[in-house]
Design a protein around this motif. Structure first.
Motif, mmCIF file in Angstrom:
data_model
loop_
_atom_site.group_PDB
_atom_site.id
_atom_site.type_symbol
_atom_site.label_atom_id
_atom_site.label_comp_id
_atom_site.label_asym_id
_atom_site.label_seq_id
_atom_site.Cartn_x
_atom_site.Cartn_y
_atom_site.Cartn_z
ATOM 1 N N VAL A 29 4.173 12.407 3.620
ATOM 2 C CA VAL A 29 3.702 13.413 4.572
ATOM 3 C C VAL A 29 3.278 14.686 3.838
ATOM 4 O O VAL A 29 2.244 15.293 4.167
ATOM 5 C CB VAL A 29 4.799 13.721 5.606
ATOM 6 N N ALA A 30 4.061 15.093 2.847
ATOM 7 C CA ALA A 30 3.697 16.279 2.068
ATOM 8 C C ALA A 30 2.347 16.089 1.391
ATOM 9 O O ALA A 30 1.507 17.004 1.367
ATOM 10 C CB ALA A 30 4.777 16.574 1.024
ATOM 11 N N PHE A 31 2.112 14.898 0.850
ATOM 12 C CA PHE A 31 0.824 14.615 0.221
ATOM 13 C C PHE A 31 -0.292 14.594 1.247
ATOM 14 O O PHE A 31 -1.390 15.115 1.006
ATOM 15 C CB PHE A 31 0.893 13.274 -0.511
ATOM 16 N N ALA A 32 -0.041 14.000 2.417
ATOM 17 C CA ALA A 32 -1.063 13.943 3.461
ATOM 18 C C ALA A 32 -1.454 15.329 3.924
ATOM 19 O O ALA A 32 -2.637 15.621 4.155
ATOM 20 C CB ALA A 32 -0.551 13.115 4.640
ATOM 21 N N ARG A 72 -5.142 15.143 5.197
ATOM 22 C CA ARG A 72 -5.214 13.898 5.959
ATOM 23 C C ARG A 72 -4.234 13.894 7.127
ATOM 24 O O ARG A 72 -4.093 12.882 7.811
ATOM 25 C CB ARG A 72 -4.928 12.698 5.050
ATOM 26 N N ALA A 73 -3.550 15.026 7.336
ATOM 27 C CA ALA A 73 -2.604 15.130 8.444
ATOM 28 C C ALA A 73 -3.114 16.092 9.508
ATOM 29 O O ALA A 73 -2.340 16.622 10.300
ATOM 30 C CB ALA A 73 -1.249 15.599 7.926
ATOM 31 N N SER A 123 -6.350 5.950 3.015
ATOM 32 C CA SER A 123 -6.169 7.104 2.132
ATOM 33 C C SER A 123 -4.982 6.883 1.205
ATOM 34 O O SER A 123 -4.075 6.089 1.507
ATOM 35 C CB SER A 123 -5.929 8.370 2.963
ATOM 36 N N PRO A 124 -4.929 7.575 0.062
ATOM 37 C CA PRO A 124 -3.800 7.415 -0.860
ATOM 38 C C PRO A 124 -2.453 7.712 -0.216
ATOM 39 O O PRO A 124 -1.461 7.044 -0.518
ATOM 40 C CB PRO A 124 -4.115 8.422 -1.972
ATOM 41 N N ALA A 125 -2.389 8.694 0.681
ATOM 42 C CA ALA A 125 -1.123 9.035 1.328
ATOM 43 C C ALA A 125 -0.600 7.868 2.148
ATOM 44 O O ALA A 125 0.607 7.551 2.116
ATOM 45 C CB ALA A 125 -1.299 10.264 2.223
ATOM 46 N N LEU A 181 0.982 8.304 -5.515
ATOM 47 C CA LEU A 181 0.676 9.697 -5.192
ATOM 48 C C LEU A 181 0.058 10.443 -6.379
ATOM 49 O O LEU A 181 -0.808 11.302 -6.186
ATOM 50 C CB LEU A 181 1.945 10.414 -4.717
ATOM 51 N N SER A 182 0.472 10.139 -7.596
ATOM 52 C CA SER A 182 -0.131 10.815 -8.758
ATOM 53 C C SER A 182 -1.574 10.371 -8.947
ATOM 54 O O SER A 182 -2.472 11.208 -9.149
ATOM 55 C CB SER A 182 0.694 10.545 -10.019
ATOM 56 N N THR A 183 -1.831 9.081 -8.881
ATOM 57 C CA THR A 183 -3.216 8.618 -8.982
ATOM 58 C C THR A 183 -4.007 8.983 -7.733
ATOM 59 O O THR A 183 -5.220 9.228 -7.803
ATOM 60 C CB THR A 183 -3.269 7.098 -9.193
ATOM 61 N N GLY A 184 -3.326 9.058 -6.591
ATOM 62 C CA GLY A 184 -3.991 9.478 -5.365
ATOM 63 C C GLY A 184 -4.453 10.912 -5.432
ATOM 64 O O GLY A 184 -5.522 11.262 -4.915
#
Length: 515
Positions: A95-98, A103-104, A238-240, A342-345
């Motif tokens: 969620v933090a990444f999104a 994307r959120a 998406s990556p998230a 998440l790192s590659t995302g």
């Protein structure tokens, strides 16, 4: 926590999701509420883990206080607590990444996430096969929405194909699972795990019916030979969401496979050789496919398949040491894979491509992300001093202790192939020298994983290009694998407790049968 509070882990996310839909589009309120619910779930799961770590008996309750067989049974033990804690933690990271990758932003992201978490918690807590089917469907319905709504912008043909494949496979496996549940009820007269305890040993018809359910869960877990769909479907969103699904869907299926086999088959050794063969092949095929994949997420998804095989192979030993090592490896694998996605995302979001070789030489430009990826990659391959080393050494020793030297050798071989796959990504993405001056993406560049070359322009400096908020989730999870490697004893002890509960299910069965 008392047993009567267990249903709140399902009810609170569901009710909160409904409230957010009524409130309307208030992005900050949605995000804050979502984080609060996930954090509360994590705290409750940790409290459960501490409770069971002290030697407490499993907890169970029936919703509505109806008799066993009619009430919806919720039960928890050490393994349940571990899974609840790690799934909520990885959901928070995703969620933090999104949020950081924008994307959120849709009004339905938080409600869909909450319904998904309710389904995950319910699937982990239920002690009834039919209700397991229901909660898995509760997981899947919002997943279809998240797959599309949080996807990478305008849908390409590849993304549409991936979404269609994801929906079709999951609908098919859900149908197979429901047929299996019907067969179980027809042969055993119940789908409650307490009633089914040891039934597969006593009646071959029940064993066959439950096997249908296990096959469906094997498809959901992407076990070879029904694994190819996951590498085509997961990279299409998406990556998230890829990271989120990798930490939730396949792992819930693994949990269900182990729980059902432990209770219904009572660890019957006559069938374990089938699992050993299938899971060993899964481990090797996934590792080799990861080494040959052309995109970041395809490679990581195939290595996830390899990890799934490794986890289930440890479970197939069905010894105290094997189960404990597999549970520890399960936690390690969930953390490390999410960190890698998440790192590659973050790089894919910032630089517009996930194809190996499109963007190179990022070790200098993205030193924090480079370090996070390298730590997680080396941990995945089983190198010290990370959690992967502890997990794989424990699995190898468990295999040797069980007299399964071939399994130990396969684990080592798969680890070496995984190391090659991770070093291939590291060399292509971070270590290789770009063909020109230090570069950065031109604003508005429509980079995609499937075609064309990303337009780049000379960079004015070597400062980090990925925002800290986008890199933070992967960095935190990478740091966690270091902590688990250097201080593995608490999790190992809890894994031993969980393994004991799987070897002797009498306490779990008694709790479910007399809530």
């Amino acid at each position: 926590m008392t047993a009567t509070l267990l249903p709140l882990l399902v009810a609170v996310p569901l009710l909160t999701a409904g409230a957010l839909v009524v409130v309307g589009e208030r992005r900050r309120a949605h995000t804050a509420t979502l984080v609060a619910v996930l954090s509360a779930t994590f705290v409750a799961a940790v409290a459960l883990a501490v409770h069971f770590g002290s030697g407490a008996a499993p907890l169970a309750t029936g919703v509505g206080q109806w008799p066993v067989g009619i009430a919806i049974p919720f039960a928890a033990d050490a393994l349940t607590a571990i899974m609840l804690a790690i799934t909520s933690l990885l959901s928070l990271a995703s969620v933090a990444f999104a949020v950081a990758s924008d994307r959120a932003s849709t009004r339905y992201f938080a409600p869909l996430m909450l319904v998904l978490i309710a389904g995950v918690n319910g699937a982990l807590l239920t002690a009834d096969l039919f209700n397991l089917f229901v909660f898995v469907e509760v997981m899947l319905v919002p997943s279809y929405g998240l797959f599309v709504l949080a996807g990478p912008g305008a849908a390409s043909l590849r993304q549409v194909a991936g979404a269609r494949l994801y929906v079709v496979v999951n609908l098919l496996t859900s149908t197979i699972f429901l047929i299996g549940v019907a067969f179980v009820y027809g042969t055993a007269g119940s789908v409650n795990l307490a009633d089914l305890a040891g039934a597969a040993q006593e009646d071959s018809r029940v064993a066959l019916a439950v096997a249908v359910c296990l096959i469906a869960l094997g498809i959901k877990a992407a076990v070879v030979p029904v694994h190819g769909w996951i590498a085509r479907a997961y990279p299409a969103t998406s990556p998230a969401i890829t990271a989120l699904f990798s930490g939730l869907h396949t792992k819930v299926a693994i949990y269900a496979i182990v729980r059902i086999y432990a209770v219904v088959f009572d660890g019957d050794t006559r069938y374990l050789w089938v699992g050993a063969v299938v899971f060993g092949v899964t481990m090797l095929v996934g590792a080799v496919a990861a080494a040959g994949a052309s995109t970041l997420r395809e490679s990581l998804t195939f290595s996830m398949v390899s990890g799934i095989g490794t986890i289930l192979l440890g479970m197939a030993l069905f010894t105290q040491a094997g189960l404990a090592a597999a549970i520890f490896y399960l936690v390690h694998h969930m953390i490390v894979k999410t960190s890698l996605f998440l790192s590659t995302g973050a790089i894919e979001v910032r630089y517009g491509t996930g194809v190996l070789g499109r963007v190179t030489g990022l070790a200098k430009r993205e030193p924090v992300l480079a370090a996070a990826f390298l730590v997680a990659a080396l941990s995945l391959a089983g190198l010290p001093p990370f959690s992967g080393f502890v997990a794989k050494v424990a699995l190898v020793w468990a295999s040797l202790d069980a007299g399964q030297g071939l399994i130990a050798a396969l684990i080592i071989v798969a680890s070496l192939v995984t190391l090659v796959a991770m070093l291939r990504i590291w060399a292509a993405l971070f270590w290789s020298t770009p063909p020109g001056p230090d570069l950065e993406p031109v604003a508005g560049t429509p980079g995609t994983p499937s075609g064309g070359r990303v337009a780049l322009a000379p960079a004015s400096s070597t400062r980090t290009r990925v925002r800290a908020a986008l890199a933070a989730p992967a960095v935190v999870l990478a740091a966690l694998t270091v902590v688990l490697g250097l201080a593995a004893e608490p999790l190992l002890a809890l894994s031993q407790t969980a393994a004991t509960g799987l070897l002797d299910t009498s306490a779990y069965v008694e709790a479910v049968s007399t809530p």
